[in-house]
Design a protein around this motif. Structure first.
Motif, mmCIF file in Angstrom:
data_model
loop_
_atom_site.group_PDB
_atom_site.id
_atom_site.type_symbol
_atom_site.label_atom_id
_atom_site.label_comp_id
_atom_site.label_asym_id
_atom_site.label_seq_id
_atom_site.Cartn_x
_atom_site.Cartn_y
_atom_site.Cartn_z
ATOM 1 N N GLU A 183 0.826 -1.254 -0.078
ATOM 2 C CA GLU A 183 0.173 0.064 -0.024
ATOM 3 C C GLU A 183 0.921 1.273 0.041
ATOM 4 O O GLU A 183 0.742 2.196 -0.714
ATOM 5 C CB GLU A 183 -0.828 -0.111 1.277
ATOM 6 N N ALA A 184 1.936 1.331 0.937
ATOM 7 C CA ALA A 184 2.861 2.370 0.810
ATOM 8 C C ALA A 184 3.430 2.458 -0.432
ATOM 9 O O ALA A 184 3.537 3.920 -0.928
ATOM 10 C CB ALA A 184 3.821 2.255 2.138
ATOM 11 N N GLY A 185 3.829 1.571 -1.115
ATOM 12 C CA GLY A 185 4.500 1.505 -2.356
ATOM 13 C C GLY A 185 3.610 2.295 -3.538
ATOM 14 O O GLY A 185 4.009 2.911 -4.174
ATOM 15 N N LEU A 186 2.295 1.723 -3.295
ATOM 16 C CA LEU A 186 1.471 2.305 -4.355
ATOM 17 C C LEU A 186 1.367 4.053 -4.214
ATOM 18 O O LEU A 186 1.495 4.668 -5.148
ATOM 19 C CB LEU A 186 0.082 1.905 -4.060
ATOM 20 N N ARG A 187 1.234 4.426 -2.993
ATOM 21 C CA ARG A 187 1.418 5.977 -2.675
ATOM 22 C C ARG A 187 2.692 6.615 -3.224
ATOM 23 O O ARG A 187 2.463 7.634 -4.072
ATOM 24 C CB ARG A 187 1.498 6.107 -1.206
ATOM 25 N N GLU A 188 3.711 5.945 -2.834
ATOM 26 C CA GLU A 188 4.884 6.521 -3.587
ATOM 27 C C GLU A 188 4.917 6.525 -5.094
ATOM 28 O O GLU A 188 5.436 7.362 -5.608
ATOM 29 C CB GLU A 188 6.289 5.718 -2.967
ATOM 30 N N THR A 189 4.555 5.493 -5.720
ATOM 31 C CA THR A 189 4.321 5.331 -6.990
ATOM 32 C C THR A 189 3.709 6.523 -7.688
ATOM 33 O O THR A 189 3.999 7.224 -8.567
ATOM 34 C CB THR A 189 3.907 3.963 -7.524
ATOM 35 N N LEU A 190 2.397 6.813 -7.291
ATOM 36 C CA LEU A 190 1.379 7.509 -7.681
ATOM 37 C C LEU A 190 1.819 8.961 -7.492
ATOM 38 O O LEU A 190 1.583 9.734 -8.378
ATOM 39 C CB LEU A 190 -0.094 7.521 -7.229
ATOM 40 N N ALA A 191 2.578 9.102 -6.388
ATOM 41 C CA ALA A 191 3.255 10.685 -6.133
ATOM 42 C C ALA A 191 3.924 11.084 -7.355
ATOM 43 O O ALA A 191 4.176 12.343 -7.289
ATOM 44 C CB ALA A 191 3.524 10.902 -4.508
ATOM 45 N N VAL A 192 4.547 10.207 -7.802
ATOM 46 C CA VAL A 192 5.580 10.732 -8.538
ATOM 47 C C VAL A 192 5.373 10.534 -10.264
ATOM 48 O O VAL A 192 6.261 11.083 -11.052
ATOM 49 C CB VAL A 192 7.211 10.133 -8.593
ATOM 50 N N SER A 193 4.277 10.214 -10.734
ATOM 51 C CA SER A 193 4.105 9.714 -11.943
ATOM 52 C C SER A 193 3.060 10.722 -12.805
ATOM 53 O O SER A 193 2.049 11.170 -12.252
ATOM 54 C CB SER A 193 3.233 8.211 -11.892
ATOM 55 N N ASP A 194 3.608 10.846 -14.074
ATOM 56 C CA ASP A 194 2.853 11.788 -14.925
ATOM 57 C C ASP A 194 1.877 10.896 -15.614
ATOM 58 O O ASP A 194 0.794 11.412 -16.323
ATOM 59 C CB ASP A 194 3.931 12.577 -16.028
ATOM 60 N N TYR A 195 2.096 9.406 -15.807
ATOM 61 C CA TYR A 195 1.247 8.547 -16.250
ATOM 62 C C TYR A 195 1.195 7.302 -15.388
ATOM 63 O O TYR A 195 2.432 6.918 -15.064
ATOM 64 C CB TYR A 195 1.840 8.226 -18.075
ATOM 65 N N VAL A 196 -0.014 6.826 -15.460
ATOM 66 C CA VAL A 196 -0.270 5.739 -14.534
ATOM 67 C C VAL A 196 -0.728 4.654 -15.510
ATOM 68 O O VAL A 196 -2.007 4.838 -16.040
ATOM 69 C CB VAL A 196 -1.058 6.013 -13.332
ATOM 70 N N VAL A 197 -0.189 3.502 -15.755
ATOM 71 C CA VAL A 197 -0.770 2.600 -16.892
ATOM 72 C C VAL A 197 -0.989 1.181 -15.990
ATOM 73 O O VAL A 197 0.069 0.834 -15.007
ATOM 74 C CB VAL A 197 0.319 2.113 -17.660
ATOM 75 N N SER A 198 -2.306 1.194 -15.566
ATOM 76 C CA SER A 198 -2.630 -0.317 -15.023
ATOM 77 C C SER A 198 -2.804 -1.565 -15.920
ATOM 78 O O SER A 198 -3.424 -1.527 -16.941
ATOM 79 C CB SER A 198 -3.979 -0.172 -14.414
ATOM 80 N N VAL A 199 -1.923 -2.638 -15.719
ATOM 81 C CA VAL A 199 -1.924 -3.940 -16.100
ATOM 82 C C VAL A 199 -2.189 -4.890 -14.940
ATOM 83 O O VAL A 199 -1.602 -5.834 -15.242
ATOM 84 C CB VAL A 199 -0.587 -4.046 -16.827
ATOM 85 N N LEU A 200 -2.975 -4.532 -14.310
ATOM 86 C CA LEU A 200 -3.291 -5.434 -12.874
ATOM 87 C C LEU A 200 -4.675 -6.346 -13.534
ATOM 88 O O LEU A 200 -5.472 -5.949 -14.179
ATOM 89 C CB LEU A 200 -3.882 -4.429 -11.982
ATOM 90 N N PRO A 201 -4.350 -7.716 -12.977
ATOM 91 C CA PRO A 201 -5.539 -8.532 -13.098
ATOM 92 C C PRO A 201 -6.878 -8.129 -12.137
ATOM 93 O O PRO A 201 -6.719 -7.416 -11.316
ATOM 94 C CB PRO A 201 -5.132 -9.890 -12.767
ATOM 95 N N SER A 202 -7.993 -8.492 -12.480
ATOM 96 C CA SER A 202 -9.348 -8.587 -11.550
ATOM 97 C C SER A 202 -9.141 -9.603 -10.539
ATOM 98 O O SER A 202 -9.412 -10.715 -11.021
ATOM 99 C CB SER A 202 -10.358 -8.460 -12.578
ATOM 100 N N THR A 203 -9.103 -9.029 -9.535
ATOM 101 C CA THR A 203 -9.157 -10.079 -8.371
ATOM 102 C C THR A 203 -10.103 -9.407 -7.381
ATOM 103 O O THR A 203 -10.143 -8.231 -7.041
ATOM 104 C CB THR A 203 -8.040 -10.393 -7.731
#
Ligand code: NDP
Length: 311
Positions: free
Chosen positions: A181-201
């Protein structure tokens, strides 16, 4: 032992076409098509793109459902699916590379302001903007599996700064990898584009809601090539209207085809495509033929889904 092909997307690929391709790999195989399945008791392998709840029950001796894609959430959602039926998906370089190309196309379109210029052309306006430089742009890739890692590599190769996020910690060259969860915050905080390639679970469904978009940068673009039901679409529209992010490019929707009256169609900062980012089966056809062979010989099957984990 018979393999039944029942893709249900004639606009994409006909059952006959896939049958002919598979026979090229496995001449003489007993391969049938949805329109003419013959005796249901002889069907031990079913190949589908779309899957309807209860479909497996039509074939009392079914042992394997082979998806002609990577997402198996609709099959796993079937409560009547017998526990002993195995599910395999595709892990193909071909569609993974096509998805990487699609994501890059979305990003380059914004970097070079092509959408803005198209709108200006219709208004007869001649206004120029400086291109955004790849070296000064950060792209996040959420989901670093087979496809996500190809997507991340494509952006690295094109000179972008790349951050990635997955469930478990990864180590990819030239990609700053985060997890949890903390890693997601860090990722989103610095990103100009966010590409989701996650599966549906159960863990990822509706995760992109109004609150999560609040962690995006206001200039950020969201690109979804994973699964549509990861997005709370009302939350996305509210977040766009509230300025929580700049725009969204969606290849996948929670309902496909998207209903004609759905507000996403008309939103000026949303671009839609009809689930086409990964299109060709390519090298995956050989895997389907190989699984048919292995089902007969009892060898370990390729690309099996972990039914508990959901992908
Ligand atoms: P993989 O199973 O190889 O990778 C899935 C990735 O998602 C892994 O890195 C996994 O992390 C990560 N992940 C899963 N759950 C979570 C979570 N709760 N939190 C954080 N990360 C998570 O799948 P593929 O790369 O082959 O495919 C990804 C998806 O792309 C498919 O499930 C499908 O829905 C979609 N797809 C869409 C297509 C299209 O045309 N639009 C075509 C093909 C696929 P970890 O490795 O740590 O477990």
């Amino acid at each position: 032992m018979a393999l039944l092909i029942d893709i249900k997307h004639p606009d994409w690929m006909s059952d006959d076409q896939l049958r002919a391709d598979l026979l090229g790999y496995y001449p003489g195989a007993d391969i049938r098509i949805g329109a003419n399945p013959g005796n249901p008791e002889e069907i031990e392998m079913l190949t589908v793109s779309s899957y309807y709840p209860g479909e497996a029950l039509r074939y009392p001796n079914l042992r394997l459902i082979q998806k002609t894609g990577a997402g198996v959430n609709n099959i796993l959602a079937d409560e009547s699916l017998p526990g002993e039926i195995q599910i395999a998906r595709l892990q193909a370089e071909t569609s993974g590379n096509e998805m990487a190309e699609y994501a890059l196309a979305c990003v380059l379109q914004e970097q070079r302001h092509l959408r803005a210029y198209h709108a200006q052309q219709r208004a007869g306006q001649w206004i120029s903007y400086p291109p955004r430089r790849a070296a000064e742009t950060t792209v996040a890739v959420l989901g670093l599996g087979r496809i996500g890692s190809l997507v991340a590599r494509r952006f690295v190769d094109n000179g972008f700064n790349v951050v990635g996020w997955s469930r478990t910690q990864k180590d990819l060259q030239q990609v700053v990898c985060h997890a949890g969860e903390a890693g997601l915050r860090e990722t989103l905080a610095v990103s100009d584009y966010v590409v989701s390639v996650l599966p549906s679970t159960p863990q990822t469904r509706a995760m992109f809601d109004f609150d999560l978009f609040g962690l995006f940068r206001a200039e950020a673009f969201f690109i979804n090539i994973g699964r549509g039901d990861l997005v709370d679409e009302a939350g996305l529209i509210a977040a766009l209207d509230a300025g929580r992010l700049a725009g969204a490019m969606l290849d996948v929707m929670s309902i496909e085809p998207l209903p004609a009256d759905h507000p996403l169609w008309q939103h000026e900062r949303v671009q839609l495509t009809p689930h086409v980012s990964g299109y060709h089966l390519g090298d995956a056809i050989a895997d389907i033929a190989e699984n048919y062979r292995r089902l007969q010989t009892g060898d370990a099957l390729l690309n099996l889904v972990d039914r508990k984990r959901g992908y």
